[in-house]
Design an enzyme around this catalytic site. Structure first.
Site, PDB file in Angstrom:
ATOM      1  N   ARG A 104      33.771 -39.987 -20.377  1.00 29.77           N
ATOM      2  CA  ARG A 104      32.247 -40.180 -20.076  1.00 29.77           C
ATOM      3  C   ARG A 104      31.390 -39.381 -21.122  1.00 29.77           C
ATOM      4  NH1 ARG A 104      28.071 -42.308 -17.721  1.00 29.77           N
ATOM      5  NH2 ARG A 104      26.621 -40.980 -16.936  1.00 29.77           N
ATOM      6  N   ASP A 120      18.961 -45.680 -11.078  1.00 30.90           N
ATOM      7  CA  ASP A 120      20.160 -45.707 -11.788  1.00 30.90           C
ATOM      8  C   ASP A 120      21.307 -45.937 -11.043  1.00 30.90           C
ATOM      9  OD1 ASP A 120      21.857 -45.016 -14.178  1.00 30.90           O
ATOM     10  OD2 ASP A 120      22.317 -43.285 -13.174  1.00 30.90           O
ATOM     11  N   SER A 128      20.206 -50.326 -15.085  1.00 30.23           N
ATOM     12  CA  SER A 128      21.158 -49.370 -15.574  1.00 30.23           C
ATOM     13  C   SER A 128      21.523 -49.765 -17.173  1.00 30.23           C
ATOM     14  CB  SER A 128      22.513 -49.898 -14.684  1.00 30.23           C
ATOM     15  OG  SER A 128      23.683 -49.053 -15.386  1.00 30.23           O
TER      16      SER A 128
END
Lengths: 221, 221
Positions: free
Chosen positions: A42, A11, A117
């Site tokens: 986020r 990741d 990702s």
């Protein structure tokens, strides 16, 4: 510890690169609010990827990141000049890698190495290409190629076709607990990089290994 | 404002009932930590419903709520005696309705009235049945009947079969922005009860109406 692992799939955000510099960019513009705005940013970035996947309204992670930023700024301020938006989004293209990344990747040179990702190539490629270790990766894989966000099984499955490996040959490495749950659910070996000493997610899917930073994964060679 | 609305479908947690008393229960046991523990609890409760839907590992909302509580307590404390778990979970069965609910429902008596929640019947039914307005509802619908969490289209679709209405005849009412986005995406009329004065979610799905509390929906009669 399975020695049959051929491919190490990483990741990106929070795992290879520290997203702390995003907070610093926010703090520069909104002194005293860097922490709260970037936390909402986020939180919404993740939430919007989950929600759009659930609703069947896919949009690229770059666009979702912009949407999440708009929400976070609206929650805290009134107006959002487009220069501010651009300045803050730019921060995602210039993140600092964690200090151990380069050395660990060098020691894994004989393995298949890839990143995987939720990020789309417009944000991933500049970041990986400009890093000192970008050329060590055999592939940069994005969910955008199949428009299925992690943690759906379809997302992880996409890496198998791209990298020509079977799921039991993969060690998947992420600092995100939910991502590790998704990878484990799919059938990958998993190493959770628990940089923030968080509890294990209560999703009945335990990581195969937990390390404080990436050096721990060298056990899997 | 469409006068063709025949069915008023309500979300439950945060929409009809205030989840504030959950925070109070946490505060009783962990003085000074009620806010932070209950915030993580709620955050993980939502996140786990999304993640399990994405991974294809459905589990009832009651169980998910318990899992989320365990995570929240582990993040803050070390041990979790089962009496504490039971005491806190009980709080979900005794929530206080918002003050305007009963009167609004009385004025809608000639319409089809239902609740539709991610909650499973083991947590929904005691709450609705013991409220003063429980008998005003024609139906209590749970995603557990089809094991598809909101905001998937399949979840909202389930209410149509249960209530025998078409999607254009429905006004869906929720205080959760993501739930309103999902309902709008499915094709319901939507009224967002924005009790906390939050920004609209950046998901390209605007609510048809926004009110501070439930009395606003009486415009739709």
């Amino acid at each position: 510890m399975s020695k049959s692992v051929r491919a190490f799939i990483f990741d990106v955000y929070g795992t290879l690169f520290d997203v702390h510099s995003v907070k610093e960019a926010v703090e520069t513009l909104y002194p005293g609010k860097g922490e709260s705005i970037s936390q909402t940013w986020r939180k919404k970035q993740l939430e919007y990827s989950f929600l759009r996947q659930l609703m069947g309204t896919y949009r690229s992670f770059w666009e979702i990141t912009k949407d999440a930023l708009r929400y976070a700024l609206k929650e805290n301020e009134r107006s959002i000049p487009s220069e501010i938006e651009e300045f803050l989004m730019e921060a995602y293209l210039h993140l600092t890698p964690f200090p151990e990344v380069h050395e660990v990747l060098l020691q894994l040179r004989n393995k298949t190495l890839a990143v995987f990702s939720n990020g789309s190539h417009d944000m991933l490629d500049p970041l990986i290409d400009h890093s000192l270790f970008g050329e060590l990766f055999d592939d940069v894989v994005s969910v955008d190629e199949v428009k299925q966000y992690k943690p759906t099984p379809a997302a992880y499955d996409h890496t198998l076709h791209t990298l020509k490996v079977s799921r039991k040959e993969v060690l998947f490495i992420s600092s995100n607990g939910w991502d590790i749950s998704g990878a484990k659910n799919f059938g990958f070996h998993t190493a959770w990089i628990n940089r923030n000493k968080l509890p294990i997610e209560e999703l009945d899917l335990h990581p195969d290994a937990i390390y404080e930073d990436l050096t721990g994964i060298l056990e899997w060679i």
